[in-house]
Scaffold this motif. Structure first.
Motif: not given
Lengths: 278, 345
Positions: A95, A144-145, A150, A152, B49, B129, B174-176, B178-179
């Motif tokens: 992330p 999600a990474a 990302d 965004a 993850n 996710d 975004t990943p946070r 989505l997590h």
């Protein structure tokens, strides 16, 4: 997915040890910089802005065009020695932007992104360089990474057919009929075109169109890396070859794996190794 | 060397025992721990993850019910996913987004996503996710750009602190986001229906009709609605139409042979998740079974399971009633009333 990651790690560990076997213990690893230069035939890419109706470039089919955006992911950089031992640049996603390793984004507009340094390569001589244009399943199935993955921030991500767009080129051409889905164009721009090459599902037995492509350079001379040698490979992407066979009038908007496959098929031959600075 | 190892093991066992001694009279609180039900397969979600924590789960829950995700702050995930009916949408055949825009498919019920390989009626998304991105950015759902959502969250009076507590980050990305949402949705495990309690020998009995329905289900339905998840996660054309306005799975695979195929839905909580099918065309289970029994249309991609001596799955009225009796045992009120999922505001 995890298996791939493990395999890559194993291969890199193996290559560390086997390379070390026939070298002195004082071997220090080195780096290889991949330096990407995007060209159109004999000319450098000249970036235009939306709405500019000057067309400095010409396709092999003699259609004029300009380029507003050009970008692609590079991953799985692999070096092979003459003994067949490979070093694979380890891949990881997570992330935080710094969690993303082994996946790189080259965008024409950002000069700094044109140089990719692969560090910690075991000292040795190598005879083959390869890399993937795109992000394969490991980069997606770990979830999600951040950073260049990302959506965004810098990533191009297909929500509907989830995955990263391997390569994108957008611009304008007199013959183009407009691409309402282009990222850098207004939807009603009548001369825009947008080619988004995605499709990463390489599942045995499935019929998905797989558009990530491996680019391979067999080196005429052995490449020495490590013990103070940190060479640079100068690589060009020729947009003429990338969109060879595409007619702007017939294809202004390519936004699915199947639609993008003619561009994808051109990828391996559109990249060329110009020189190596030892 | 071996001796050392044994000593070490003994030591660790000793440690573990001494720990459990303290907790003898209190069960561990598993409210915010993902627990695989014993009759379920291994989860597919990448918990390594994104480990579930109370802070992350509660943050995901708050976002799930926050219309900030949409362009005009009017639509949240909860609009089309109502816990009382197993996170389905009882109001609309096709889901309704911002500005009253009509979607293209029926909002599915949510349960057991942590065990699924692919998501949406066409299976276009291969990791939990990434599911919310579709809803946030589709112009007929929330119509918002993910970059704007991240801006709104970073400039919010409370969210930066909540992300800090959940993930120890100073900036929301975004990943946070989505997590956090995945922590909430991955925990939506529905495995405490009467059927589950019966199958796990937890003292629940099924009635004669329900048992007859179960037997019929196993011979006539479970080749597609298979296993503990009640789906084999394949894509099939179940004969709803002769021609297809919605290409279904072919949207993703771009194959003619997948025209009109949709993901076999789970049947967990099916009695309360009407309307049914990808376009919500049926309102009752009777209509669904009448379709399979008498209403299947021929087409090139019609599923082989529905091609016998006659099209579909012939059922008598008694058999239909018994199957419906069984399907009702899949309703999990522990899940639909679980207080930890309830919108806190």
């Amino acid at each position: 997915m995890r298996n791939l990651l493990t395999l890559a790690l194993l291969v890199s560990i193996l290559s560390f040890s086997s390379c070390g076997d026939d070298k002195t213990p004082s071997d220090t690893p080195g780096s290889l910089t991949l330096s990407f230069d995007n060209i159109v035939g004999d000319n450098q890419v000249i970036l235009a802005e939306e709405g500019i109706t000057e067309y400095p470039h010409t396709t092999l089919g003699q259609q004029d065009f300009n380029i507003v955006l050009l970008r692609y992911y590079v991953s799985q950089v692999t070096l092979e020695g003459s003994n067949g031992v490979a070093y694979v640049d380890p891949l990881a996603v997570g992330p935080d932007p710094d969690d993303v390793e082994g996946i790189y984004l080259v965008t024409e507009r950002q000069t700094v992104s044109h140089n990719i340094e692969i560090a910690n390569i075991p000292a040795g001589t190598y005879s083959k360089i390869s890399f993937l244009i795109g992000v394969d399943s490991t980069g997606i199935q770990e979830g999600a990474a951040g950073g260049i993955l990302d959506p965004a921030a810098d990533a191009w991500f297909w929500n509907w057919n989830a995955g990263y767009v391997a390569l994108g080129i957008e611009g304008q051409a007199p013959e183009a009929t407009g691409d309402p889905a282009a990222r850098t164009m207004l939807p009603d721009n009548p001369n825009s075109f947008g080619y988004h090459v995605g499709g990463w599902k390489d599942v045995p037995g499935s019929m998905f169109v797989y558009n990530n492509k491996v680019v391979t350079f067999n080196l005429s001379e052995q490449l020495t890396i490590g013990n103070g040698s940190n060479p640079t490979a100068n690589i060009t992407l020729d947009v003429q070859k990338l969109i060879e066979g595409i007619d702007f009038a017939e294809a202004s908007a390519l936004h699915s794996p199947l639609a993008g496959s003619p561009v994808s098929e051109n990828i391996p031959n559109a990249f060329e190794l110009e020189s190596i600075e030892q | 060397m071996n001796k050392l190892l044994i000593y070490f093991l003994l030591f660790t066992i000793g440690l573990a025992q001494s720990c459990s001694k303290d907790d003898d009279d209190t069960e561990p609180d598993l409210t915010y721990t993902f627990v695989k039900p014993e009759n379920f397969p291994e989860p597919t979600y990448t918990f390594d993850n994104n480990p579930v924590t109370q802070e992350g789960f509660e943050l995901g829950r708050r976002i799930f019910f926050d219309p900030l995700l949409s362009i005009d702050n009017s639509v949240s995930c909860g609009n089309c996913h109502n816990q009382a009916v197993a996170f389905s949408d009882p109001q609309h055949t096709l889901s309704i987004g911002v500005d009253g825009k009509v979607g293209i498919r029926n909002a599915p019920a949510l349960a057991n996503m942590a065990f699924m390989d692919e998501f949406f009626w066409d299976g276009g998304v291969t990791h939990l996710d990434f599911v919310p991105l579709n809803a946030i950015e589709a112009d007929f759902e929330m119509g918002e750009e993910i970059a704007n959502v991240i801006d709104k969250l970073n400039n919010h009076s409370e969210y930066p602190q909540l992300f800090k507590e959940a993930f120890d980050v100073d900036t929301i990305n975004t990943p946070r986001l989505l997590h956090a949402l995945s922590q909430y949705t991955a925990m939506m495990v529905s495995a405490t229906s009467r059927y589950d309690k019966y199958i796990r020998n937890e003292g629940e009995e099924l009635t004669e009709d329900e048992l007859a329905g179960l037997q019929l289900f196993e011979t006539k339905c479970s080749s597609c609605h298979e296993g503990a998840l009640f789906t084999d996660q394949s894509y099939r054309n179940n004969g709803l139409d002769e021609t297809f306005d919605d290409r279904g799975r072919a949207t993703i695979t771009e194959l003619e042979s997948d025209e009109g195929k949709f993901k076999v839905p789970s049947l967990r909580n099916v009695a309360i998740t009407d309307p049914y099918m990808h376009d919500g065309r049926f309102f009752t289970l009777e209509q669904v079974l009448n379709h399979y029994s008498e209403g299947v249309w021929e087409s090139a991609t019609l599923d082989e399971e529905l091609r016998g001596d006659q099209l579909g799955i012939p059922l008598t009225e008694t058999e239909k009633a018994q199957i419906i009796a069984f399907l009702n045992t899949l309703t999990d009120t522990d899940f639909t009333r679980d207080p930890k999922f309830i919108n806190p505001r």
